[in-house]
Design an enzyme around this catalytic site. Sequence first.
Site, PDB file in Angstrom:
ATOM      1  N   ASP A  81       0.850  -1.180   0.000  1.00 24.88           N
ATOM      2  CA  ASP A  81       0.000   0.000   0.000  1.00 24.88           C
ATOM      3  C   ASP A  81       0.890   1.236   0.000  1.00 24.88           C
ATOM      4  O   ASP A  81       1.636   1.481   0.952  1.00 24.88           O
ATOM      5  CB  ASP A  81      -0.893  -0.010   1.243  1.00 24.88           C
ATOM      6  CG  ASP A  81      -1.902   1.128   1.277  1.00 24.88           C
ATOM      7  OD1 ASP A  81      -1.688   2.140   0.579  1.00 24.88           O
ATOM      8  OD2 ASP A  81      -2.899   1.014   2.014  1.00 24.88           O
ATOM      9  N   VAL A  82       0.824   2.018  -1.071  1.00 23.09           N
ATOM     10  CA  VAL A  82       1.705   3.164  -1.229  1.00 23.09           C
ATOM     11  C   VAL A  82       1.495   4.220  -0.153  1.00 23.09           C
ATOM     12  O   VAL A  82       2.382   5.046   0.097  1.00 23.09           O
ATOM     13  CB  VAL A  82       1.520   3.776  -2.635  1.00 23.09           C
ATOM     14  CG1 VAL A  82       0.195   4.523  -2.739  1.00 23.09           C
ATOM     15  CG2 VAL A  82       2.663   4.687  -3.005  1.00 23.09           C
TER      16      VAL A  82
ATOM     17  N   ASN B  67       2.711   6.244  -9.998  1.00 21.01           N
ATOM     18  CA  ASN B  67       1.509   6.110 -10.817  1.00 21.01           C
ATOM     19  C   ASN B  67       0.255   5.819  -9.998  1.00 21.01           C
ATOM     20  O   ASN B  67      -0.858   6.091 -10.440  1.00 21.01           O
ATOM     21  CB  ASN B  67       1.730   4.998 -11.856  1.00 21.01           C
ATOM     22  CG  ASN B  67       0.449   4.620 -12.577  1.00 21.01           C
ATOM     23  OD1 ASN B  67      -0.019   5.349 -13.436  1.00 21.01           O
ATOM     24  ND2 ASN B  67      -0.114   3.470 -12.213  1.00 21.01           N
TER      25      ASN B  67
ATOM     26  N   SER C  53      -2.329  14.742 -13.877  1.00 20.05           N
ATOM     27  CA  SER C  53      -3.636  14.757 -14.537  1.00 20.05           C
ATOM     28  C   SER C  53      -3.977  16.193 -14.888  1.00 20.05           C
ATOM     29  O   SER C  53      -3.607  17.128 -14.170  1.00 20.05           O
ATOM     30  CB  SER C  53      -4.708  14.180 -13.608  1.00 20.05           C
ATOM     31  OG  SER C  53      -6.014  14.423 -14.134  1.00 20.05           O
TER      32      SER C  53
ATOM     33  N   TYR D 102     -10.082  14.731  -6.319  1.00 19.62           N
ATOM     34  CA  TYR D 102      -9.043  14.245  -7.235  1.00 19.62           C
ATOM     35  C   TYR D 102      -8.245  15.409  -7.791  1.00 19.62           C
ATOM     36  O   TYR D 102      -7.007  15.360  -7.861  1.00 19.62           O
ATOM     37  CB  TYR D 102      -9.703  13.456  -8.366  1.00 19.62           C
ATOM     38  CG  TYR D 102      -8.723  12.872  -9.362  1.00 19.62           C
ATOM     39  CD1 TYR D 102      -7.848  11.861  -8.981  1.00 19.62           C
ATOM     40  CD2 TYR D 102      -8.692  13.314 -10.685  1.00 19.62           C
ATOM     41  CE1 TYR D 102      -6.954  11.324  -9.894  1.00 19.62           C
ATOM     42  CE2 TYR D 102      -7.808  12.771 -11.591  1.00 19.62           C
ATOM     43  CZ  TYR D 102      -6.934  11.779 -11.200  1.00 19.62           C
ATOM     44  OH  TYR D 102      -6.047  11.240 -12.104  1.00 19.62           O
TER      45      TYR D 102
ATOM     46  N   LYS E 104      -4.174  16.042  -7.432  1.00 26.76           N
ATOM     47  CA  LYS E 104      -3.264  16.135  -8.575  1.00 26.76           C
ATOM     48  C   LYS E 104      -2.638  17.521  -8.683  1.00 26.76           C
ATOM     49  O   LYS E 104      -1.518  17.663  -9.187  1.00 26.76           O
ATOM     50  CB  LYS E 104      -4.001  15.757  -9.865  1.00 26.76           C
ATOM     51  CG  LYS E 104      -4.299  14.267  -9.972  1.00 26.76           C
ATOM     52  CD  LYS E 104      -3.017  13.425  -9.917  1.00 26.76           C
ATOM     53  CE  LYS E 104      -3.263  11.955 -10.142  1.00 26.76           C
ATOM     54  NZ  LYS E 104      -2.026  11.149 -10.150  1.00 26.76           N
TER      55      LYS E 104
ATOM     56  N   VAL F 146      -8.136   4.651 -22.061  1.00 25.47           N
ATOM     57  CA  VAL F 146      -8.774   3.552 -21.342  1.00 25.47           C
ATOM     58  C   VAL F 146      -7.833   3.082 -20.231  1.00 25.47           C
ATOM     59  O   VAL F 146      -6.731   2.614 -20.488  1.00 25.47           O
ATOM     60  CB  VAL F 146      -9.108   2.378 -22.288  1.00 25.47           C
ATOM     61  CG1 VAL F 146      -9.731   1.238 -21.504  1.00 25.47           C
ATOM     62  CG2 VAL F 146     -10.048   2.854 -23.387  1.00 25.47           C
TER      63      VAL F 146
ATOM     64  N   GLY G 281      -7.842   1.625 -15.787  1.00 25.33           N
ATOM     65  CA  GLY G 281      -8.664   1.100 -14.711  1.00 25.33           C
ATOM     66  C   GLY G 281      -9.462   2.180 -14.019  1.00 25.33           C
ATOM     67  O   GLY G 281     -10.622   1.986 -13.647  1.00 25.33           O
TER      68      GLY G 281
END
Length: 274
Positions: free
Chosen positions: A77-78, A104, A156, A168, A172, A204, A206
């Site tokens: 787990d980062v 990432n 992003s 989010y 970012k 595309v 996840g």
Amino acid sequence: MIAGTDNAAPAPVTLVTGGTFGLGLGICVELARRGHRVLAFGLAQRQVSSTAEGFEVLRRAADEAGVAGRIDVLEADVSRAADVQRVVDHALARHGRIDGLVNNAAIGPLGTVLDTAPETFARILEVNVQGVYLTCRAVIPIMKAQGGGSIVNIGSGAGYGKPNMAAYAASKGAVLALSAAMAYDHFHDHIRVNVAIPGGGGIVSGMSVGRFGGDEALFRSRSHPGTAAGRTANGTDLANAVAFLLSGEAATISGTVLDVGCFAHQGGPVPPKP
């Protein structure tokens, strides 16, 4: 210049967070194909806004590309310092050095501040910002002792603010600022820190598909501006950019944002074709 840029140097050793699925998987396979010794890590169970689950997809992709022997897959787990240190220790025990780091790993459920629960907001920051902090904090002393290294953080276009992406976007944006600060702080340590932004809409991954409940057809049905290539960007496009930023060919590049798509860092997206 990192290791692996000439015939006499050993293969570069590179850590990739969130490397077991989606865009991270593409980065890992491409780096391994180019001769990197890759340590890919992530979580086996599916995370919020993602379709990633298990590590078999990466293992199959590595086998098909003929690079399975160059990729170590670890569960970690980062956002947990102990997990990050365990991966770093594994890399040093196995290879004796760390030349590159690709941050990432990220989660990115949609929502405004009003419909994002406090615990969700906190978790996004834990993974997307604290994860970058923890990996860099663990790796930079090693790179400094080695005489240099290269860090690529995946950003992003949301980092400049996008609708319905409040948490989010905040995370970012923080990655952009943190990357620039680290580029300044470690300039004289010969540690390069850059950001690569997967853009173009319609890429595309996840996370992108996960935002649509895992329905890839529904995601693809949306209108996307694509790229100057006349198609949407893909994982290989991003992996090529990351590989360049890690390489000796980018030895003088630090503090840079490289957009892989359609100007997401310049106020995009590109308008529809007339």
